[in-house]
Design an enzyme around this catalytic site. Structure first.
Site, PDB file in Angstrom:
ATOM      1  N   GLU A   1      -6.378  -7.683  -0.627  1.00  0.00           N
ATOM      2  CA  GLU A   1      -6.116  -7.311   0.742  1.00  0.00           C
ATOM      3  C   GLU A   1      -7.618  -7.052   1.216  1.00  0.00           C
ATOM      4  O   GLU A   1      -7.843  -7.409   2.641  1.00  0.00           O
ATOM      5  CB  GLU A   1      -5.243  -6.039   1.099  1.00  0.00           C
TER       6      GLU A   1
ATOM      7  N   SER B   1       3.941   2.215   8.135  1.00  0.00           N
ATOM      8  CA  SER B   1       4.075   2.059   9.457  1.00  0.00           C
ATOM      9  C   SER B   1       5.741   2.511   9.869  1.00  0.00           C
ATOM     10  O   SER B   1       5.787   2.824  11.031  1.00  0.00           O
ATOM     11  CB  SER B   1       4.139   0.555   9.629  1.00  0.00           C
TER      12      SER B   1
ATOM     13  N   LYS C   1       4.817 -10.497   9.264  1.00  0.00           N
ATOM     14  CA  LYS C   1       5.674  -9.374   9.813  1.00  0.00           C
ATOM     15  C   LYS C   1       6.174  -9.882  11.342  1.00  0.00           C
ATOM     16  O   LYS C   1       7.336  -9.528  11.544  1.00  0.00           O
ATOM     17  CB  LYS C   1       4.909  -8.399   9.912  1.00  0.00           C
TER      18      LYS C   1
ATOM     19  N   HIS D   1       1.446 -10.682 -26.047  1.00  0.00           N
ATOM     20  CA  HIS D   1       2.823 -11.334 -26.496  1.00  0.00           C
ATOM     21  C   HIS D   1       3.116 -12.816 -25.836  1.00  0.00           C
ATOM     22  O   HIS D   1       4.001 -13.258 -26.082  1.00  0.00           O
ATOM     23  CB  HIS D   1       3.983 -10.324 -26.516  1.00  0.00           C
TER      24      HIS D   1
ATOM     25  N   THR E   1       8.447  -1.278   7.843  1.00  0.00           N
ATOM     26  CA  THR E   1       8.756  -2.354   6.683  1.00  0.00           C
ATOM     27  C   THR E   1      10.236  -2.833   6.556  1.00  0.00           C
ATOM     28  O   THR E   1      10.853  -1.798   6.143  1.00  0.00           O
ATOM     29  CB  THR E   1       7.790  -2.154   5.561  1.00  0.00           C
TER      30      THR E   1
ATOM     31  N   SER F   1       6.988   4.290   3.910  1.00  0.00           N
ATOM     32  CA  SER F   1       6.441   3.237   4.496  1.00  0.00           C
ATOM     33  C   SER F   1       5.290   3.659   5.571  1.00  0.00           C
ATOM     34  O   SER F   1       5.806   4.598   6.501  1.00  0.00           O
ATOM     35  CB  SER F   1       7.483   2.324   5.354  1.00  0.00           C
TER      36      SER F   1
ATOM     37  N   ARG G   1      -2.903   0.948   3.145  1.00  0.00           N
ATOM     38  CA  ARG G   1      -3.598   0.990   1.817  1.00  0.00           C
ATOM     39  C   ARG G   1      -4.486   2.080   1.917  1.00  0.00           C
ATOM     40  O   ARG G   1      -4.878   2.670   0.646  1.00  0.00           O
ATOM     41  CB  ARG G   1      -4.164  -0.347   1.380  1.00  0.00           C
TER      42      ARG G   1
ATOM     43  N   GLY H   1       0.767  -1.294  -0.068  1.00  0.00           N
ATOM     44  CA  GLY H   1      -0.082   0.042   0.001  1.00  0.00           C
ATOM     45  C   GLY H   1       0.917   1.298  -0.171  1.00  0.00           C
ATOM     46  O   GLY H   1       0.353   2.426  -0.317  1.00  0.00           O
ATOM     47  N   SER H   2       2.279   1.201   0.446  1.00  0.00           N
ATOM     48  CA  SER H   2       3.084   2.442   0.419  1.00  0.00           C
ATOM     49  C   SER H   2       3.640   2.515  -0.780  1.00  0.00           C
ATOM     50  O   SER H   2       4.507   3.389  -1.309  1.00  0.00           O
ATOM     51  CB  SER H   2       4.011   2.143   1.518  1.00  0.00           C
TER      52      SER H   2
HETATM   53  C1  F6R Z   1      -1.872  -2.964   4.463  1.00  0.00           C
HETATM   54  C2  F6R Z   1      -1.272  -2.666   3.307  1.00  0.00           C
HETATM   55  C3  F6R Z   1       0.108  -3.347   3.100  1.00  0.00           C
HETATM   56  C4  F6R Z   1       1.214  -2.487   3.680  1.00  0.00           C
HETATM   57  C5  F6R Z   1       2.659  -3.284   3.378  1.00  0.00           C
HETATM   58  C6  F6R Z   1       3.770  -2.300   3.736  1.00  0.00           C
HETATM   59  O1  F6R Z   1      -2.946  -2.085   4.618  1.00  0.00           O
HETATM   60  O2  F6R Z   1      -1.731  -1.961   2.511  1.00  0.00           O
HETATM   61  O3  F6R Z   1       0.349  -3.681   1.715  1.00  0.00           O
HETATM   62  O4  F6R Z   1       1.350  -1.135   2.873  1.00  0.00           O
HETATM   63  O5  F6R Z   1       2.719  -4.460   4.067  1.00  0.00           O
HETATM   64  O6  F6R Z   1       3.573  -1.964   4.911  1.00  0.00           O
HETATM   65  P1  F6R Z   1       3.867  -0.290   5.219  1.00  0.00           P
HETATM   66  O7  F6R Z   1       2.996   0.309   4.355  1.00  0.00           O
HETATM   67  O8  F6R Z   1       3.550  -0.048   6.573  1.00  0.00           O
HETATM   68  O9  F6R Z   1       5.277   0.043   4.786  1.00  0.00           O
END
Ligand code: F6R
Length: 365
Positions: A241, A109, A348, A257, A112, A107, A159, A65-66
């Protein structure tokens, strides 16, 4: 107004499956974009004091999502700027990225692992960095080291922070490229706001079709082409998701292709969605026409989702919105809560104990 009606437009049971309000995040998309562009335009201007003319290019690095906002910006401006825009969705940073590039690490959070590895590699190589995060290790180290930081609002699933992340990135890339993409994005948000209900109904109608297809065991396959690749890829990831279904993404014309041969084989249990817009050259239309005929002859259901708006940003934002609505509505029609992503969270936790973040020690010093 739409807020009150939205759930009932999906089904009478929809609201009870969305205790964390994922649908509300989606409905607020244009509002969140407008709120964030105002904020990040100013913050980016005061924080980023580079000589942009001397930059060789920009790298945007993030996962899931990031990451998607980087792809959105690529669709929006890559063919309009002479600054190379490199997208990095990995734990490694290509060797050619040096001090002459600007590295934007995204990111939500801030924790990541892949993105933190790239961030710490960037610090090691002395690359100028801008961090886009709501907190975590990335915010902690950035504050300690004086790395410019655009802070995302807390407490949102990554996301669902798409409007905020996209606004932050657009603010940075507008400064770097000299293209006023922030104004395009603002205009896109205003346009979407003015047609929110119509766009919502389209997304919900598509969800109903996909719901029937998924119940028959068909897997959504989303096709996109430049400059509408990001909403197509976003749709695939949101179906994963939010709706908790397998979904795949294919890119045209490349898919013609290779992937196209799959329709002659036994594993063709797909339901196809084409994401399209006004910037569809004749050569692309001809290819899609061929695919539509092929799919019809094989009895494969397919749908077209079109972007709306006066410009490219409007089309892109409206496509992301309709796809987001469709993915959340599909979850609710299936009786699934769109918000939790328990397997990702479990992974995670596993990685934290199995791999850890010891590689950050040097960066933390
Ligand atoms: C959860 C989501 C995930 C996170 C991914 C990376 O809502 O969208 O795809 O984006 O796991 O984590 P972040 O975004 O915290 O770096």
């Amino acid at each position: 107004m739409l807020e009150d009606k939205a759930y009932t437009l999906i089904s009478s049971e929809a609201r009870k499956h969305d205790p964390s309000g994922m649908l509300l995040h989606v409905i607020h998309t244009p509002h969140s974009v407008l709120e964030s562009t105002r904020r990040y335009r100013e913050e980016a201007e005061s924080l980023l004091r580079f000589d942009f003319s001397r930059l060789s290019g920009v790298v945007v690095s993030g996962m899931g999502g990031s990451f998607i906002s980087g792809l959105f910006l690529y669709d929006l401006i890559a063919d309009k700027t002479d600054k190379p825009l490199v997208l990095n969705r990995d734990a490694k940073l290509p060797k050619f990225i040096d001090k002459n590039y600007l590295l934007v690490t995204v990111s939500y959070s801030g924790n990541t692992e892949e993105t933190l590895r790239v961030y710490s590699e960037g610090l090691k190589r002395g690359i100028p960095i801008v961090a886009v995060t709501s907190g975590g290790k990335m915010a902690e180290i950035s504050e300690k080291k004086g790395v410019p930081l655009l802070r995302l609002p807390p407490g949102i699933p990554p996301r669902a922070a798409f409007p905020h992340i996209t606004s932050a990135l657009t603010s940075v890339l507008s400064l770097v490229t000299g293209i006023d993409a922030v104004s395009w994005l603002e205009e896109a948000a205003r346009e979407l706001q003015s047609r929110l209900e119509g766009a919502f109904s389209e997304g919900a109608a598509l969800a109903r079709l996909l719901h029937e297809d998924v119940a028959k065991g068909l897997v959504p396959l989303v096709y996109g082409y430049s400059p509408y690749t990001s909403p197509a890829y976003r749709f695939k990831t949101q179906l994963n998701e939010n709706s908790k279904v397998h979904a795949f993404f294919g890119e045209l014309p490349e898919g013609n292709h290779n992937e196209i041969m799959g329709w002659s084989g036994p594993l063709a249990n797909f339901s196809v969605i084409f994401l399209r817009g006004r910037e569809e050259p004749e050569y692309m239309r001809a290819r899609i026409e061929f695919l539509e005929e092929l799919l019809s002859s094989k009895g494969v259901p397919y749908y077209n989702l079109y972007g709306e708006g006066g410009g490219r940003a409007g089309e892109l934002l409206s496509l992301v919105f309709k796809a987001d609505v469709a993915s959340v509505a599909l979850a609710l029609l299936r009786g699934v809560d769109p918000t939790p992503v328990d397997i990702i969270s479990r992974l995670k936790t596993h990685l934290e104990s199995r791999v850890g973040l010891t590689f950050l020690r040097e960066a933390e010093r």
